[in-house]
Enzyme design. Structure first.
Site, mmCIF file in Angstrom:
data_model
loop_
_atom_site.group_PDB
_atom_site.id
_atom_site.type_symbol
_atom_site.label_atom_id
_atom_site.label_comp_id
_atom_site.label_asym_id
_atom_site.label_seq_id
_atom_site.Cartn_x
_atom_site.Cartn_y
_atom_site.Cartn_z
ATOM 1 N N GLY A 1 0.813 -1.210 0.000
ATOM 2 C CA GLY A 1 0.000 0.000 0.000
ATOM 3 C C GLY A 1 0.848 1.263 0.000
ATOM 4 O O GLY A 1 2.075 1.224 -0.194
ATOM 5 N N PHE A 2 0.182 2.367 0.234
ATOM 6 C CA PHE A 2 0.816 3.696 0.152
ATOM 7 C C PHE A 2 1.985 3.818 1.137
ATOM 8 O O PHE A 2 3.157 3.909 0.737
ATOM 9 C CB PHE A 2 -0.296 4.733 0.396
ATOM 10 C CG PHE A 2 0.137 6.133 0.723
ATOM 11 C CD1 PHE A 2 1.235 6.712 0.098
ATOM 12 C CD2 PHE A 2 -0.585 6.889 1.655
ATOM 13 C CE1 PHE A 2 1.616 8.018 0.400
ATOM 14 C CE2 PHE A 2 -0.218 8.188 1.957
ATOM 15 C CZ PHE A 2 0.889 8.751 1.339
ATOM 16 N N ILE A 3 1.692 3.794 2.417
ATOM 17 C CA ILE A 3 2.750 4.034 3.407
ATOM 18 C C ILE A 3 3.691 2.830 3.473
ATOM 19 O O ILE A 3 4.920 2.972 3.534
ATOM 20 C CB ILE A 3 2.123 4.324 4.793
ATOM 21 C CG1 ILE A 3 1.222 5.565 4.710
ATOM 22 C CG2 ILE A 3 3.211 4.517 5.846
ATOM 23 C CD1 ILE A 3 0.340 5.794 5.937
ATOM 24 N N TYR B 1 -14.405 3.360 11.775
ATOM 25 C CA TYR B 1 -12.966 3.238 11.479
ATOM 26 C C TYR B 1 -12.146 3.639 12.708
ATOM 27 O O TYR B 1 -11.246 2.912 13.141
ATOM 28 C CB TYR B 1 -12.606 4.135 10.285
ATOM 29 C CG TYR B 1 -11.115 4.324 10.088
ATOM 30 C CD1 TYR B 1 -10.326 3.306 9.567
ATOM 31 C CD2 TYR B 1 -10.489 5.531 10.435
ATOM 32 C CE1 TYR B 1 -8.945 3.483 9.386
ATOM 33 C CE2 TYR B 1 -9.129 5.717 10.254
ATOM 34 C CZ TYR B 1 -8.359 4.690 9.727
ATOM 35 O OH TYR B 1 -7.006 4.870 9.564
ATOM 36 N N LYS C 1 -9.557 1.467 15.277
ATOM 37 C CA LYS C 1 -8.155 1.832 15.522
ATOM 38 C C LYS C 1 -7.888 1.916 17.026
ATOM 39 O O LYS C 1 -6.856 1.453 17.513
ATOM 40 C CB LYS C 1 -7.822 3.157 14.822
ATOM 41 C CG LYS C 1 -7.685 3.028 13.322
ATOM 42 C CD LYS C 1 -6.374 2.332 12.974
ATOM 43 C CE LYS C 1 -6.280 1.878 11.551
ATOM 44 N NZ LYS C 1 -5.090 1.069 11.266
#
Ligand code: NAD
Length: 340
Positions: free
Chosen positions: A12-14, A157, A161
């Site tokens: 993914g992105f990170i 969401y 977390k």
């Protein structure tokens, strides 16, 4: 002596930026676990890892963090006592979590528990969890500090977390796992997810499509450049462990920039970069969105030496360069969200 990093969500992105950083350092063996979740096109995730395709120091395990056989394959050949698990895989985005709360819970909470179990049973050296600024909810007292007590998430969401954070804390206390929670504040830069505001705005302005502004444009986000985030993750991976008797070390750090940008100013900065005026469609505030995010990063600065340094302008330019090079692989993605 190789060090091992098991990175969930590493396509993914990170995650893919962290893979780059570790392989550039030279002494890491990296295992990526990713199921190429169809939330955005697979081609983007493949291109994120493309430059390491033939690197024997990277092993990609395509599979689900909820699948024990996938996790066994990932740990195969890894010396867990020299292994850091960096857990980035998640269902992301605030708005889609409203309609998919049970699925978010399954991946983000139960999935985290699967990894905590593996890390505990194998005695992994360190467990690092990607959390989010969204756990602070609508807390009015800014900047937000890690030791704030009354955390009230306002979306499924964010609740997942916070639950994942608490399970990580329990595993450190109960099982002696050394663990670190990192609360990322809206991350941007090359490879940014297509659903996030900056990416969505560039894509739409470039196609002369209207962009959606929820509310009066006065909300603000503490945009943080991805290389600064990855630097914070790297420093956290190596942090000195201070333990209480019978317990693992447990710390939470904000990783933000500490310079919130108002939405209207973000749009103006993107218009400057594009050389085009945005057509702005103003819509009502969305449930689950928070008005502001603002990190206090003193703890990370003092204990990790974290020093975010990339300005919004420089980060936007790096994003545009990447976007222009990869434009052909983006499909229209209409699932936009301001935090993640
Ligand atoms: P991303 O969607 O680009 O990366 C997440 C990766 O996890 C994806 O490649 C996806 O395929 C994978 N994945 C999802 N479910 C999986 C599963 N069940 N098994 C295996 N892999 C799975 O998102 P990102 O923006 O890079 O976010 C990484 C982490 O950082 C997430 O935990 C996210 O909640 C957190 N975070 C991100 C931001 C941000 O602004 N990008 C802000 C706060 C927190």
């Amino acid at each position: 002596m190789p060090k091992y990093a098991i990175i969930t969500g590493g396509a993914g992105f990170i995650g893919s930026h962290l893979v780059d950083r570790l392989l550039d350092e030279g002494d890491w063996q990296v295992v990526v676990i990713d199921n190429f979740h169809p939330g955005y096109p697979r081609a983007i995730k493949e291109s994120n890892l493309a430059r390491h395709r033939d690197d024997p120091r990277l092993r990609l395990v395509e599979g689900d963090i909820l699948d024990d056989a996938t996790l066994d394959t990932a740990f195969y050949g890894v010396d867990p006592r020299k292994a850091v698990v960096v857990h980035l895989a998640a269902l992301v985005g605030v708005r889609p979590s409203m309609a998919m709360a049970r699925e978010y819970h399954r991946v983000n909470v139960t999935g985290t528990l699967h990894l905590l179990e593996q890390a505990r049973a194998r005695q992994a050296a360190h467990f690092v969890l990607a959390s989010s600024s969204s756990v602070y909810g609508k807390e009015p007292a800014v900047p937000w500090r890690e030791d704030m007590e009354r955390l009230e998430p306002v979306s499924p969401y964010a609740a997942t977390k916070l639950a994942a954070e608490e399970f990580t804390r329990v595993y450190a206390r109960l099982h002696g796992l050394d663990a670190t929670v990192l609360r990322f504040f809206t991350v941007f830069g090359p490879r940014q997810r297509p659903d996030l505001a900056i990416h969505a705005f560039f894509r739409k302005i470039g196609r002369a499509e209207p962009i959606q502004q929820f509310g009066a444009g006065l909300t603000s986000r503490d945009y943080t450049y991805v290389a600064d985030i990855v630097d914070g993750v790297r420093r956290a991976m190596d942090r000195p462990m201070v333990r209480k008797p019978g317990q693992g070390s447990f710390e939470i750090f904000n990783l933000g920039h500490s310079e919130p940008i108002v939405l209207k100013d973000l749009i103006a900065a993107i218009e400057r970069e594009c050389g085009q005026q945005a057509v702005v469609e103003v819509l009502p505030d969305q449930p689950g969105d928070v008005p502001h995010t603002y990190a206090d990063v003193e703890k990370a600065r003092k204990q990790l030496g974290y020093e975010p340094s990339t300005s919004l302008g420089a980060g936007l330019r790096a994003f545009v360069d990447w976007f222009r090079e990869h434009e052909e692989i983006f499909q229209p993605v209409e699932r936009d969200t301001p935090t993640g």
